[in-house]
Design an enzyme around this catalytic site. Sequence first.
Site, PDB file in Angstrom:
ATOM      1  N   GLY A  46     -79.914  79.027  40.097  1.00  0.00           N
ATOM      2  CA  GLY A  46     -79.508  79.349  38.733  1.00  0.00           C
ATOM      3  C   GLY A  46     -78.088  78.874  38.466  1.00  0.00           C
ATOM      4  N   GLN A  51     -70.171  78.328  34.196  1.00  0.00           N
ATOM      5  CA  GLN A  51     -69.765  77.848  35.518  1.00  0.00           C
ATOM      6  C   GLN A  51     -69.334  76.388  35.513  1.00  0.00           C
ATOM      7  OE1 GLN A  51     -73.564  79.653  37.228  1.00  0.00           O
ATOM      8  NE2 GLN A  51     -72.216  79.731  38.991  1.00  0.00           N
ATOM      9  N   CYS A  92     -73.698  82.928  44.705  1.00  0.00           N
ATOM     10  CA  CYS A  92     -73.329  82.308  43.424  1.00  0.00           C
ATOM     11  C   CYS A  92     -72.655  80.982  43.724  1.00  0.00           C
ATOM     12  CB  CYS A  92     -72.366  83.232  42.666  1.00  0.00           C
ATOM     13  SG  CYS A  92     -71.836  82.575  41.072  1.00  0.00           S
ATOM     14  N   LEU A  93     -73.010  79.959  42.966  1.00  0.00           N
ATOM     15  CA  LEU A  93     -72.373  78.654  43.183  1.00  0.00           C
ATOM     16  C   LEU A  93     -70.874  78.713  42.913  1.00  0.00           C
ATOM     17  CD1 LEU A  93     -75.141  76.363  41.671  1.00  0.00           C
ATOM     18  CD2 LEU A  93     -74.434  76.501  44.064  1.00  0.00           C
ATOM     19  N   HIS A 134     -78.232  87.956  36.636  1.00  0.00           N
ATOM     20  CA  HIS A 134     -77.026  87.365  37.228  1.00  0.00           C
ATOM     21  C   HIS A 134     -76.455  86.278  36.303  1.00  0.00           C
ATOM     22  CE1 HIS A 134     -74.859  85.543  40.872  1.00  0.00           C
ATOM     23  NE2 HIS A 134     -74.790  84.580  39.978  1.00  0.00           N
ATOM     24  N   GLU A 135     -77.334  85.417  35.782  1.00  0.00           N
ATOM     25  CA  GLU A 135     -76.878  84.306  34.930  1.00  0.00           C
ATOM     26  C   GLU A 135     -76.404  84.817  33.566  1.00  0.00           C
ATOM     27  OE1 GLU A 135     -76.334  81.677  36.451  1.00  0.00           O
ATOM     28  OE2 GLU A 135     -77.594  82.077  38.198  1.00  0.00           O
ATOM     29  N   HIS A 138     -72.886  85.887  33.728  1.00  0.00           N
ATOM     30  CA  HIS A 138     -71.902  84.798  33.631  1.00  0.00           C
ATOM     31  C   HIS A 138     -71.495  84.547  32.179  1.00  0.00           C
ATOM     32  CE1 HIS A 138     -71.398  83.194  37.656  1.00  0.00           C
ATOM     33  NE2 HIS A 138     -72.705  83.115  37.860  1.00  0.00           N
TER      34      HIS A 138
HETATM   35  C1  QAP Z   1     -77.798  83.359  41.484  1.00  0.00           C
HETATM   36  O1  QAP Z   1     -77.099  81.560  42.841  1.00  0.00           O
HETATM   37  C2  QAP Z   1     -78.614  84.223  42.401  1.00  0.00           C
HETATM   38  O2  QAP Z   1     -72.776  80.441  48.411  1.00  0.00           O
HETATM   39  C3  QAP Z   1     -77.915  81.869  41.731  1.00  0.00           C
HETATM   40  O3  QAP Z   1     -72.661  78.032  49.541  1.00  0.00           O
HETATM   41  C4  QAP Z   1     -78.530  84.098  43.776  1.00  0.00           C
HETATM   42  O4  QAP Z   1     -77.995  79.539  43.094  1.00  0.00           O
HETATM   43  C5  QAP Z   1     -79.426  85.179  41.887  1.00  0.00           C
HETATM   44  C6  QAP Z   1     -75.396  78.786  46.489  1.00  0.00           C
HETATM   45  C7  QAP Z   1     -79.285  84.918  44.610  1.00  0.00           C
HETATM   46  C8  QAP Z   1     -80.174  85.990  42.704  1.00  0.00           C
HETATM   47  C9  QAP Z   1     -80.123  85.863  44.075  1.00  0.00           C
HETATM   48  C10 QAP Z   1     -74.516  79.750  46.941  1.00  0.00           C
HETATM   49  C11 QAP Z   1     -75.336  77.535  47.077  1.00  0.00           C
HETATM   50  C12 QAP Z   1     -76.330  79.041  45.387  1.00  0.00           C
HETATM   51  C13 QAP Z   1     -73.621  79.490  47.975  1.00  0.00           C
HETATM   52  C14 QAP Z   1     -77.215  80.374  43.492  1.00  0.00           C
HETATM   53  C15 QAP Z   1     -73.571  78.232  48.545  1.00  0.00           C
HETATM   54  C16 QAP Z   1     -74.439  77.260  48.103  1.00  0.00           C
HETATM   55  C17 QAP Z   1     -76.324  80.168  44.645  1.00  0.00           C
HETATM   56 CO    CO Z   2     -73.612  82.821  39.699  1.00  0.00          CO
END
Ligand code: QAP
Ligand code: CO
Length: 168
Positions: A46, A51, A92-93, A134-135, A138
């Site tokens: 997401g 972001q 989270c990215l 979550h999104e 943001h």
């Molecule tokens: C939000 O997050 C989310 O730390 C989206 O080093 C995540 O795509 C909602 C990511 C989990 C619910 C559950 C994170 C990639 C990606 C990192 C993501 C990383 C590389 C996170």
């Molecule tokens: Co995020």
Amino acid sequence: MAILNILEFPDSRLRTIAKPVTVVDDALRLLIDDMFETMYDAPGIGLAATQVNVHQRLVVIDVSEEKTEPLVLINPQFEVLTEELEEYQEGCLSVPGFYETVERPQRVKVNALDRNGEPFEMLCEGLLAVCIQHECDHLNGKLFVDYLSTLKRDRIKKKLEKQHRQQD
Ligand code: QAP
Ligand code: CO
């Protein structure tokens, strides 16, 4: 298409409240395509426009295993459908390398516009419901680390600040 730069916590621009999208046009669809490319490249499930430093109410998501179910949410709004909370390890990215457990409502009803500006509604549960919440956070300047203790959040902040200093 292009890979966009992703803002990282504690960048204050991540605290901006995004404005509603008023026109769904080719320029917006170009941004949507770039956001998908950026998210898939990361890889992530997401990404909110906030972001990538665009403060419009726009989110892209793909929680599928094969990365074949792109979901665009423009001006998303959700309604909580159950009192039941679910724990998920969130990441989270914008907070790379950190994952922590967050509790959120398990089922939500989402209303949004699609990439053609058409309104739609969907019932979501599980990972998709978590990801949408979550999104949407943001777009309101909120991050998953805000749900953690001050101690945990400050530790993450210090570690990322140190990494950012070493990158400069
Ligand atoms: C939000 O997050 C989310 O730390 C989206 O080093 C995540 O795509 C909602 C990511 C989990 C619910 C559950 C994170 C990639 C990606 C990192 C993501 C990383 C590389 C996170
Ligand atoms: Co995020």
